[in-house]
Scaffold this motif. Structure first.
Motif, PDB file in Angstrom:
ATOM      1  N   GLY A  42       8.419 -31.157 -19.164  1.00 10.55           N
ATOM      2  CA  GLY A  42       7.435 -31.262 -20.246  1.00 10.55           C
ATOM      3  C   GLY A  42       7.406 -29.976 -21.054  1.00 10.55           C
ATOM      4  N   ALA A  43       7.940 -30.013 -22.287  1.00  9.83           N
ATOM      5  CA  ALA A  43       7.981 -28.795 -23.104  1.00  9.83           C
ATOM      6  C   ALA A  43       6.580 -28.415 -23.589  1.00  9.83           C
ATOM      7  CB  ALA A  43       8.910 -28.982 -24.294  1.00  9.83           C
ATOM      8  N   ALA A  44       5.727 -29.418 -23.817  1.00  7.90           N
ATOM      9  CA  ALA A  44       4.345 -29.199 -24.264  1.00  7.90           C
ATOM     10  C   ALA A  44       4.315 -28.137 -25.367  1.00  7.90           C
ATOM     11  CB  ALA A  44       3.434 -28.831 -23.102  1.00  7.90           C
ATOM     12  N   LYS A  64      22.539 -33.991 -11.867  1.00 10.39           N
ATOM     13  CA  LYS A  64      22.236 -35.334 -12.374  1.00 10.39           C
ATOM     14  C   LYS A  64      21.556 -35.235 -13.750  1.00 10.39           C
ATOM     15  CE  LYS A  64      23.171 -37.717  -8.470  1.00 10.39           C
ATOM     16  NZ  LYS A  64      22.399 -37.449  -7.292  1.00 10.39           N
ATOM     17  N   PRO A  65      21.560 -36.343 -14.506  1.00  6.89           N
ATOM     18  CA  PRO A  65      20.893 -36.311 -15.814  1.00  6.89           C
ATOM     19  C   PRO A  65      19.386 -36.057 -15.680  1.00  6.89           C
ATOM     20  CG  PRO A  65      22.247 -38.294 -15.579  1.00  6.89           C
ATOM     21  CD  PRO A  65      22.190 -37.644 -14.238  1.00  6.89           C
ATOM     22  N   PHE A  66      18.841 -35.294 -16.611  1.00 11.39           N
ATOM     23  CA  PHE A  66      17.384 -35.129 -16.698  1.00 11.39           C
ATOM     24  C   PHE A  66      17.026 -35.050 -18.177  1.00 11.39           C
ATOM     25  CE2 PHE A  66      19.095 -30.810 -16.382  1.00 11.39           C
ATOM     26  CZ  PHE A  66      18.404 -30.126 -17.381  1.00 11.39           C
ATOM     27  N   GLY A  67      15.740 -35.150 -18.472  1.00 12.75           N
ATOM     28  CA  GLY A  67      15.310 -35.142 -19.866  1.00 12.75           C
ATOM     29  C   GLY A  67      14.298 -34.048 -20.153  1.00 12.75           C
ATOM     30  N   VAL A  68      13.958 -33.916 -21.438  1.00 18.46           N
ATOM     31  CA  VAL A  68      12.893 -33.001 -21.866  1.00 18.46           C
ATOM     32  C   VAL A  68      11.926 -33.800 -22.729  1.00 18.46           C
ATOM     33  CG1 VAL A  68      12.341 -30.966 -23.294  1.00 18.46           C
ATOM     34  CG2 VAL A  68      14.342 -30.919 -21.790  1.00 18.46           C
ATOM     35  N   ASN A  69      10.626 -33.632 -22.481  1.00 21.18           N
ATOM     36  CA  ASN A  69       9.610 -34.282 -23.305  1.00 21.18           C
ATOM     37  C   ASN A  69       9.153 -33.298 -24.374  1.00 21.18           C
ATOM     38  OD1 ASN A  69       6.363 -34.604 -23.676  1.00 21.18           O
ATOM     39  ND2 ASN A  69       7.409 -36.565 -23.659  1.00 21.18           N
ATOM     40  N   ILE A  70       9.247 -33.713 -25.636  1.00 28.74           N
ATOM     41  CA  ILE A  70       8.886 -32.831 -26.747  1.00 28.74           C
ATOM     42  C   ILE A  70       7.665 -33.381 -27.478  1.00 28.74           C
ATOM     43  CG2 ILE A  70       9.695 -31.795 -28.918  1.00 28.74           C
ATOM     44  CD1 ILE A  70      12.542 -31.989 -27.846  1.00 28.74           C
ATOM     45  N   MET A  71       6.619 -32.554 -27.565  1.00 30.62           N
ATOM     46  CA  MET A  71       5.444 -32.910 -28.351  1.00 30.62           C
ATOM     47  C   MET A  71       5.747 -32.530 -29.791  1.00 30.62           C
ATOM     48  SD  MET A  71       3.606 -34.206 -26.117  1.00 30.62           S
ATOM     49  CE  MET A  71       2.005 -34.490 -26.834  1.00 30.62           C
ATOM     50  N   LEU A  72       5.853 -33.534 -30.654  1.00 32.12           N
ATOM     51  CA  LEU A  72       6.332 -33.266 -32.013  1.00 32.12           C
ATOM     52  C   LEU A  72       5.323 -32.522 -32.884  1.00 32.12           C
ATOM     53  CD1 LEU A  72       8.076 -36.691 -32.302  1.00 32.12           C
ATOM     54  CD2 LEU A  72       9.253 -34.505 -32.147  1.00 32.12           C
ATOM     55  N   LEU A  73       4.055 -32.501 -32.468  1.00 29.46           N
ATOM     56  CA  LEU A  73       3.044 -31.738 -33.219  1.00 29.46           C
ATOM     57  C   LEU A  73       3.145 -30.243 -32.941  1.00 29.46           C
ATOM     58  CD1 LEU A  73      -0.222 -33.880 -32.854  1.00 29.46           C
ATOM     59  CD2 LEU A  73       1.175 -33.577 -34.893  1.00 29.46           C
ATOM     60  N   ASN A  74       3.844 -29.914 -31.874  1.00 29.53           N
ATOM     61  CA  ASN A  74       4.006 -28.518 -31.480  1.00 29.53           C
ATOM     62  C   ASN A  74       4.766 -27.753 -32.575  1.00 29.53           C
ATOM     63  OD1 ASN A  74       4.715 -26.118 -30.263  1.00 29.53           O
ATOM     64  ND2 ASN A  74       5.823 -27.047 -28.570  1.00 29.53           N
ATOM     65  N   PRO A  75       4.224 -26.612 -33.011  1.00 25.79           N
ATOM     66  CA  PRO A  75       4.934 -25.837 -34.052  1.00 25.79           C
ATOM     67  C   PRO A  75       6.353 -25.427 -33.648  1.00 25.79           C
ATOM     68  CG  PRO A  75       2.886 -24.719 -33.341  1.00 25.79           C
ATOM     69  CD  PRO A  75       2.943 -26.017 -32.612  1.00 25.79           C
ATOM     70  N   ASN A  76       6.622 -25.380 -32.332  1.00 28.35           N
ATOM     71  CA  ASN A  76       7.968 -25.001 -31.867  1.00 28.35           C
ATOM     72  C   ASN A  76       8.918 -26.191 -31.746  1.00 28.35           C
ATOM     73  OD1 ASN A  76       6.957 -22.399 -31.368  1.00 28.35           O
ATOM     74  ND2 ASN A  76       6.313 -22.964 -29.315  1.00 28.35           N
TER      75      ASN A  76
END
Length: 312
Positions: A42-44, A64-76
């Motif tokens: 969770g990038a949060a 193994k494959p893994f993912g990242v969760n990106i909050m698009l409202l985040n300025p970064n």
């Protein structure tokens, strides 16, 4: 267990771990991926270099494959979107916004894009934008929620889009997984169950509150602000709901919750912290490893589906 989702992501089981802020870090993500699911960091609102570090640490623990969760409202968000590509992450899940502007970047790099949606309109928009799949999350889930239940949302999203749908919200065992498949989903995402896992970095006090929780122990705060959040009831939620009834202004409410998730996760403050958890918390009775959770869930789902077959 083969579904369109396991094929899309080259994973063993169609089980995602929610990309929860402060909770979904590299240890948890790697443990879920090693157990055959899709672990998600969770990038949060973390700084981009912290996210890069988390991705690299995760790679040290799993191939193994893994993912990242990106909050698009985040300025970064833009920096994180680029880091995901540079680091060769296989999948992203997105929340709070439209990932359209990063779609070309991700697609060109072969990143699978799987937005989390709370409505049919959003699911259709994501499909048009080029999403590979969507997570349809009902309001039973912990954290920030929409307004439709999983049972009602999932089949409507399944009917509305041609890409695979992952069901989320109110799923913590194989019965929930089997039900999700019956609704047309190709996989599930669990959050609360993994918060209470052995590999989760969440403070023991927080885990114990989930394990002790009953069916009626979650509440929704923030309805008045338009940003509803589901968590376990405690002194902070009681105070917040009281202020909401008195029509307190946004700043006063914000003051109450500022840093409260970190307080719960890191300090184990169960009085003033935000103990994000779904309505399913009442079903979770003990701490288990991610492998035990996934294997038990999949086995129970298969037994449920087989039993259904016998009833016919």
């Amino acid at each position: 267990m083969k579904t369109k989702i396991t094929e899309l992501l080259q994973i063993e089981y169609p089980v995602f771990q929610g990309g929860m802020a402060w909770v979904a870090e590299h240890k948890l993500a790697a443990a879920v991926s090693n157990a055959g699911g899709l672990g998600i960091i969770g990038a949060a609102s973390a700084p981009p270099e912290v996210v890069r570090e988390e991705i690299r640490k995760c790679k040290e623990l799993t191939d193994k494959p893994f993912g990242v969760n990106i909050m698009l409202l985040n300025p970064n968000a833009e920096d994180v979107a680029k880091i995901v590509v540079k680091e060769g992450v296989k999948a992203v899940t997105t929340g709070a916004g439209n990932p359209g502007k990063f779609m070309e970047l991700w697609k060109n790099a072969g990143v699978k894009v799987i937005p989390v949606v709370a409505s049919v309109a959003m699911a259709k928009m994501m499909e048009r934008a080029g999403a590979d799949a969507v997570v349809a999350e009902g309001m039973e889930s912990g954290g920030h929620i929409g307004s439709t239940t999983t049972m009602a949302l999932v089949p409507q999203v399944v009917d509305a889009v041609s890409i695979p749908v992952i069901a989320a919200g109110g799923i913590a065992d194989g019965r929930g997984m089997a039900a999700a498949f019956m609704l047309g989903a190709e996989g599930i995402q669990m959050g609360t169950r993994f918060v209470a896992s052995k590999e989760s970095i969440v403070h023991e006090n927080y885990k114990n509150q989930i394990i002790k929780a009953k069916d009626i122990d979650s509440v929704v705060t923030g309805m008045s602000t338009g940003h509803p959040v589901r968590s376990l009831r405690n002194q902070m939620t009681r105070e917040y709901l009281k202020l909401e009834k008195e029509n307190a202004d946004f700043m006063e409410l914000e003051k109450l919750t500022l840093g409260s998730l970190r307080k719960a996760v890191q300090d184990g403050d169960t009085v003033n912290g935000t103990l994000m958890a779904g309505q399913i918390a009442g079903l979770i009775r003990r701490e288990q490893t991610c492998r035990e959770i996934i294997e038990e869930t999949v086995q129970q789902a298969q037994e449920c589906i087989a039993a259904q077959g016998q009833h016919k």
